[in-house]
Design a protein around this motif. Structure first.
Motif, PDB file in Angstrom:
ATOM      1  N   SER A  56       0.801  -1.095  -0.055  1.00  0.00           N
ATOM      2  CA  SER A  56      -0.111   0.038   0.069  1.00  0.00           C
ATOM      3  C   SER A  56       0.951   1.197   0.074  1.00  0.00           C
ATOM      4  CB  SER A  56      -0.608   0.080   1.077  1.00  0.00           C
ATOM      5  OG  SER A  56      -1.812   1.168   1.339  1.00  0.00           O
ATOM      6  N   GLY A  57       0.922   1.875  -1.141  1.00  0.00           N
ATOM      7  CA  GLY A  57       1.860   3.109  -1.093  1.00  0.00           C
ATOM      8  C   GLY A  57       3.089   2.566  -0.962  1.00  0.00           C
ATOM      9  N   ALA A  58       3.901   3.343   0.027  1.00  0.00           N
ATOM     10  CA  ALA A  58       5.364   3.296   0.172  1.00  0.00           C
ATOM     11  C   ALA A  58       5.758   2.027   0.942  1.00  0.00           C
ATOM     12  CB  ALA A  58       5.902   4.525   0.794  1.00  0.00           C
ATOM     13  N   THR A  59       4.511   1.196   1.594  1.00  0.00           N
ATOM     14  CA  THR A  59       4.892   0.126   2.583  1.00  0.00           C
ATOM     15  C   THR A  59       4.293  -0.961   1.990  1.00  0.00           C
ATOM     16  OG1 THR A  59       4.447   1.645   4.384  1.00  0.00           O
ATOM     17  CG2 THR A  59       4.490  -0.461   4.923  1.00  0.00           C
ATOM     18  N   SER A  60       5.194  -2.012   2.383  1.00  0.00           N
ATOM     19  CA  SER A  60       4.725  -3.583   1.863  1.00  0.00           C
ATOM     20  C   SER A  60       4.932  -4.346   3.057  1.00  0.00           C
ATOM     21  CB  SER A  60       5.368  -4.141   0.682  1.00  0.00           C
ATOM     22  OG  SER A  60       6.706  -4.002   0.817  1.00  0.00           O
ATOM     23  N   VAL A  61       4.179  -5.492   3.163  1.00  0.00           N
ATOM     24  CA  VAL A  61       4.542  -6.554   4.321  1.00  0.00           C
ATOM     25  C   VAL A  61       4.786  -7.725   3.417  1.00  0.00           C
ATOM     26  CG1 VAL A  61       3.443  -7.913   5.976  1.00  0.00           C
ATOM     27  CG2 VAL A  61       2.674  -5.529   5.762  1.00  0.00           C
ATOM     28  N   ALA A  62       5.898  -8.540   3.906  1.00  0.00           N
ATOM     29  CA  ALA A  62       6.403  -9.662   3.254  1.00  0.00           C
ATOM     30  C   ALA A  62       6.769 -10.812   4.158  1.00  0.00           C
ATOM     31  CB  ALA A  62       7.772  -9.344   2.341  1.00  0.00           C
ATOM     32  N   ILE A  63       7.191 -12.054   3.668  1.00  0.00           N
ATOM     33  CA  ILE A  63       7.563 -12.932   4.623  1.00  0.00           C
ATOM     34  C   ILE A  63       8.738 -13.846   3.518  1.00  0.00           C
ATOM     35  CG2 ILE A  63       5.229 -13.407   5.736  1.00  0.00           C
ATOM     36  CD1 ILE A  63       4.644 -15.638   3.718  1.00  0.00           C
ATOM     37  N   PRO A  64       9.586 -14.395   4.627  1.00  0.00           N
ATOM     38  CA  PRO A  64      10.685 -15.253   4.045  1.00  0.00           C
ATOM     39  C   PRO A  64       9.940 -16.458   3.237  1.00  0.00           C
ATOM     40  CG  PRO A  64      10.448 -15.812   6.249  1.00  0.00           C
ATOM     41  CD  PRO A  64       9.613 -14.451   6.031  1.00  0.00           C
ATOM     42  N   SER A  70       3.485 -24.351   6.269  1.00  0.00           N
ATOM     43  CA  SER A  70       4.232 -23.901   7.251  1.00  0.00           C
ATOM     44  C   SER A  70       4.349 -22.368   7.651  1.00  0.00           C
ATOM     45  CB  SER A  70       5.817 -24.119   7.056  1.00  0.00           C
ATOM     46  OG  SER A  70       6.405 -23.435   5.709  1.00  0.00           O
ATOM     47  N   ASN A  71       4.358 -21.995   9.069  1.00  0.00           N
ATOM     48  CA  ASN A  71       4.250 -20.652   9.243  1.00  0.00           C
ATOM     49  C   ASN A  71       5.343 -20.008   9.176  1.00  0.00           C
ATOM     50  OD1 ASN A  71       1.499 -21.288  10.143  1.00  0.00           O
ATOM     51  ND2 ASN A  71       2.011 -21.968  12.079  1.00  0.00           N
ATOM     52  N   PRO A  72       5.260 -18.879   8.434  1.00  0.00           N
ATOM     53  CA  PRO A  72       6.401 -17.955   8.546  1.00  0.00           C
ATOM     54  C   PRO A  72       7.169 -17.715  10.072  1.00  0.00           C
ATOM     55  CG  PRO A  72       4.578 -16.767   7.685  1.00  0.00           C
ATOM     56  CD  PRO A  72       4.189 -18.010   7.896  1.00  0.00           C
ATOM     57  N   THR A  92      11.564  -3.427   8.728  1.00  0.00           N
ATOM     58  CA  THR A  92      11.469  -4.080  10.238  1.00  0.00           C
ATOM     59  C   THR A  92      11.132  -5.324  10.275  1.00  0.00           C
ATOM     60  OG1 THR A  92      10.695  -1.623  10.710  1.00  0.00           O
ATOM     61  CG2 THR A  92       9.948  -3.390  12.132  1.00  0.00           C
ATOM     62  N   LEU A  93      11.554  -6.093  10.892  1.00  0.00           N
ATOM     63  CA  LEU A  93      11.320  -7.668  11.114  1.00  0.00           C
ATOM     64  C   LEU A  93      10.803  -7.941  12.600  1.00  0.00           C
ATOM     65  CD1 LEU A  93      13.893  -7.134   9.216  1.00  0.00           C
ATOM     66  CD2 LEU A  93      14.554  -9.669   9.787  1.00  0.00           C
ATOM     67  N   GLN A  94       9.761  -8.724  12.349  1.00  0.00           N
ATOM     68  CA  GLN A  94       9.000  -8.938  13.607  1.00  0.00           C
ATOM     69  C   GLN A  94       8.949 -10.492  13.676  1.00  0.00           C
ATOM     70  OE1 GLN A  94       7.532  -6.987  15.942  1.00  0.00           O
ATOM     71  NE2 GLN A  94       7.479  -9.012  17.118  1.00  0.00           N
ATOM     72  N   SER A  95       9.338 -10.996  15.195  1.00  0.00           N
ATOM     73  CA  SER A  95       9.308 -12.545  15.106  1.00  0.00           C
ATOM     74  C   SER A  95       8.061 -12.897  15.645  1.00  0.00           C
ATOM     75  CB  SER A  95      10.578 -12.813  15.882  1.00  0.00           C
ATOM     76  OG  SER A  95      10.374 -14.155  16.448  1.00  0.00           O
ATOM     77  N   TYR A  96       7.657 -14.335  15.350  1.00  0.00           N
ATOM     78  CA  TYR A  96       6.419 -14.666  15.784  1.00  0.00           C
ATOM     79  C   TYR A  96       6.628 -16.231  16.419  1.00  0.00           C
ATOM     80  CZ  TYR A  96       3.891 -11.015  13.381  1.00  0.00           C
ATOM     81  OH  TYR A  96       3.549  -9.561  12.993  1.00  0.00           O
ATOM     82  N   VAL A  97       7.932 -16.431  16.625  1.00  0.00           N
ATOM     83  CA  VAL A  97       8.273 -17.712  17.327  1.00  0.00           C
ATOM     84  C   VAL A  97       8.961 -17.550  18.688  1.00  0.00           C
ATOM     85  CG1 VAL A  97       8.516 -18.961  15.176  1.00  0.00           C
ATOM     86  CG2 VAL A  97      10.570 -17.740  16.024  1.00  0.00           C
ATOM     87  N   ASP A  98       9.090 -18.592  19.690  1.00  0.00           N
ATOM     88  CA  ASP A  98       9.580 -18.503  20.719  1.00  0.00           C
ATOM     89  C   ASP A  98      11.263 -18.834  20.910  1.00  0.00           C
ATOM     90  OD1 ASP A  98       7.294 -18.356  22.047  1.00  0.00           O
ATOM     91  OD2 ASP A  98       6.910 -20.504  21.942  1.00  0.00           O
ATOM     92  N   GLN A  99      11.879 -18.980  19.718  1.00  0.00           N
ATOM     93  CA  GLN A  99      13.211 -19.212  19.675  1.00  0.00           C
ATOM     94  C   GLN A  99      13.846 -17.943  18.963  1.00  0.00           C
ATOM     95  OE1 GLN A  99      11.241 -21.468  18.077  1.00  0.00           O
ATOM     96  NE2 GLN A  99      10.681 -22.649  19.903  1.00  0.00           N
ATOM     97  N   PRO A 100      15.231 -17.745  19.505  1.00  0.00           N
ATOM     98  CA  PRO A 100      16.104 -16.873  18.632  1.00  0.00           C
ATOM     99  C   PRO A 100      16.034 -17.221  17.239  1.00  0.00           C
ATOM    100  CG  PRO A 100      17.293 -17.983  20.259  1.00  0.00           C
ATOM    101  CD  PRO A 100      15.905 -18.322  20.591  1.00  0.00           C
TER     102      PRO A 100
END
Length: 603
Positions: A56-64, A70-72, A92-100
């Protein structure tokens, strides 16, 4: 995904598909002054391209890039900010898992410093003498280019510090459980723009669809403001448009300033000063320069600067000079600003002198079709634009109808200035006499047997009989007597001209008509706006309002922004307009078109 253009003040723009890497399309890049300072900005995550989920405009959301089911483990929010001469890309990276997690991010980078003329052209320019370098200096990657004295550079800076190579920047990050991390690249083209004064508030508009279109148009005009050498601090002009006309264009900047005059008079001030400062002062066949002639376009890129293309200071326009006189007179009529009129008396006299010399030489303002640069030096400047009703091309020298209308209006306006401001009543009387004589000649030579206005008069004195939208400009100019104006206005509002979205450049049904042609059937908002103003001046308010309604309806399909041009395909119930495939957007005179609709029809 469709490529989009972000204009970022002065002559800087970013051309890229939303959310995508730079370099996927041939014309992608960060440009300043026609030079591509960044040609590649390609992101890899752990060695692979990420998958875009949303943009949207200047911002996008992506995943590996993960396998189905499988959940990213994290998301990437990619944001671009473009300012004058600079691009900042933030991840900006945002984690959604319990491990580093250990994440490797890498950008491939390149700056080819290509000139926009070589990117758009079929021909290949010999640049074998160019020197390109990529060097590392502390936490900076510096791309540099030079050729025959022309120099440009791009500096890439990473935050936090990255591992830099001559074509890449990379980080290895540890992403904490449910944690976040941020990195950024700053790409600096080294060409910052001086600050510009804030714009005045938006005028009151009672009608919602027109108000939305006016608001968007004013925002686009603000984005298209550029500074020019020689203008005082804080002064600017409207560039013609993006992506390829982000510079001063005589005709485009004058018409845009004229449309916007009651609401943004400062645009007229900058445009008049800038064009007055680079008025022609000699005869030069290569640039089509003549004493007193207003410039068509200025360019500061490599190919123009080094003479590989003739557009560094190119004067191939027949109509900018009378439009300069029209705008100066209209500005003074609105504001009563004697100081600007007195300051521009010299350029105005020179410009009027050029107009009068043209009229003395051949009765009309004409242009040759066999010189350097453009074949046709009117607003319909494509090579096939001026033709007879049977499709036969018109031969030069050519006198297009609207240029004579501009000359008529410009001479009368300059006569008023000569009398009221410059104290030269004799010259005022001479200009008025010339304008009246031009009007009489025009009536004799440009009136077709069916009562419409000829598109032009060709080099052998024949009226070019194609039914063309130029008649709307002529109506607006006031050169037509009342009975003739009424007849032309009625004809211009018929269905073969009006697509439902606007006025076609050529009426449907003629041999040269093509609904997907740039100037032989397409619908241009600024051209339609001239027609609306001309119809209103001819007391055809109902037709003017109907055509304006179509234009505003078209804008509603593109976030209230009017493009440079639409196709001439007829409006169909429940469907939007068909876009022209190579339309520029934003475009200054399209952005300013809602403003003249507001003036002509009221809010």
């Amino acid at each position: 995904m469709n490529p989009s253009v972000t204009v970022a003040g002065s002559t800087c723009l970013l051309s890229a598909s939303p959310g995508a890497d730079l370099g996927e399309e041939r014309l992608d890049g960060l440009y300043v002054d026609d030079c591509r300072h960044l040609s590649m900005l390609a992101l890899r995550v752990s060695g692979r391209s990420p998958r875009i989920l949303r943009f949207s405009g200047a911002t996008s959301v992506a995943i590996p890039d993960t396998v189905r089911g499988s959940n990213p483990p994290f998301t990437l929010h990619r944001h671009r900010e473009v300012t004058a001469g600079r691009l900042v890309e933030t991840l900006t990276l945002q984690s959604y898992v319990d491990q580093p997690q250990t994440v490797r991010l890498e950008y491939d980078l390149a700056a080819d410093f290509a000139d926009q003329f070589e990117l758009r052209a079929d021909r290949v320019f010999n640049k074998s003498d160019a020197i390109r370098t990529a060097t590392l200096d502390d936490n900076q990657l510096i791309f540099a280019y030079q050729r025959r004295g022309f120099q440009r550079s791009t500096t890439v800076t990473a935050a936090p510090a990255a591992r830099l190579a001559t074509g890449s920047a990379s980080w290895t990050l540890t992403l904490a459980p449910h944690g976040s991390a941020r990195v950024s690249l700053t790409i600096d083209a080294g060409r910052p723009a001086p600050p510009m004064d804030p714009s005045p508030p938006m005028p009151h508009v009672a009608r919602d669809d027109l108000a939305r279109c006016v608001r968007r148009g004013l925002a686009d005009l603000d984005a298209l403001r550029v500074t020019m050498p020689g203008l005082p601090s804080g002064a600017y002009v409207p560039a013609a448009g993006a992506p390829w006309f982000l510079t001063l264009f005589g005709r485009d900047s004058l018409i845009s300033s004229l449309f916007a005059l009651p609401y943004r008079p400062e645009l007229a001030v900058g445009t008049l000063r800038a064009l007055g400062a680079c008025l022609g002062n000699r005869h030069d066949s290569a640039s089509v320069e003549e004493p007193g002639k207003v410039v068509h376009e200025l360019r500061f890129g490599e190919l123009a600067t080094l003479g590989d293309v003739p557009y560094r200071r190119y004067y191939g326009t027949v109509d900018a000079t009378p439009l300069f006189l029209v705008l100066l007179a209209a500005y003074h009529e609105l504001t009563g600003d004697d100081a600007l009129a007195k300051g521009l008396e010299g350029p105005a006299r020179a410009a009027a002198g050029w107009v009068c010399s043209q009229l003395d030489e051949g009765d009309y303002l004409t242009y040759r079709t066999d010189g350097p640069g453009l074949v046709h030096q009117c607003w319909k400047d494509s090579a096939d634009s001026i033709a007879f009703r049977d499709g036969t091309p018109a031969g030069g020298p050519i006198a297009v109808s609207e240029a004579q209308g501009y000359a008529y209006r410009g001479l009368l306006g300059t006569a008023r200035l000569a009398e009221r401001v410059w104290g030269d009543t004799d010259w005022a009387a001479e200009l008025t006499t010339r304008a009246r004589a031009l009007r009489a000649r025009f009536a004799a030579d440009f009136r077709l047997p069916d009562g419409f206005v000829a598109l032009a008069v060709d080099g052998s004195g024949r009226a070019v009989d194609a039914l063309a939208s130029n008649a709307g400009h002529v109506l607006w100019s006031g050169i037509l007597a009342d009975d003739w104006a009424t007849r032309v206005a009625r004809r211009l509002a018929e269905d073969d001209f009006v697509s439902g979205w606007g006025v076609r450049t050529l009426a449907e049904g003629q041999a040269p008509y093509h609904p997907l042609s740039y100037h032989r059937g397409g619908v241009w908002p600024h051209d339609t706006a001239f027609a609306v103003a001309g119809l209103a001046a001819a007391n055809r308010q109902e037709d003017a309002a109907r055509i304006a309604d179509g234009l505003l309806a078209a804008a509603a399909y593109s976030d209230d922004r009017l493009p440079e041009v639409l196709t001439g395909l007829v409006r169909t119930a429940g469907e939007g307009p068909t876009p022209y495939p190579h339309s520029c957007s934003p475009q200054a005179w399209a952005a300013a078109s809602p403003l003249i609709l507001l003036t002509a029809l009221g809010g």
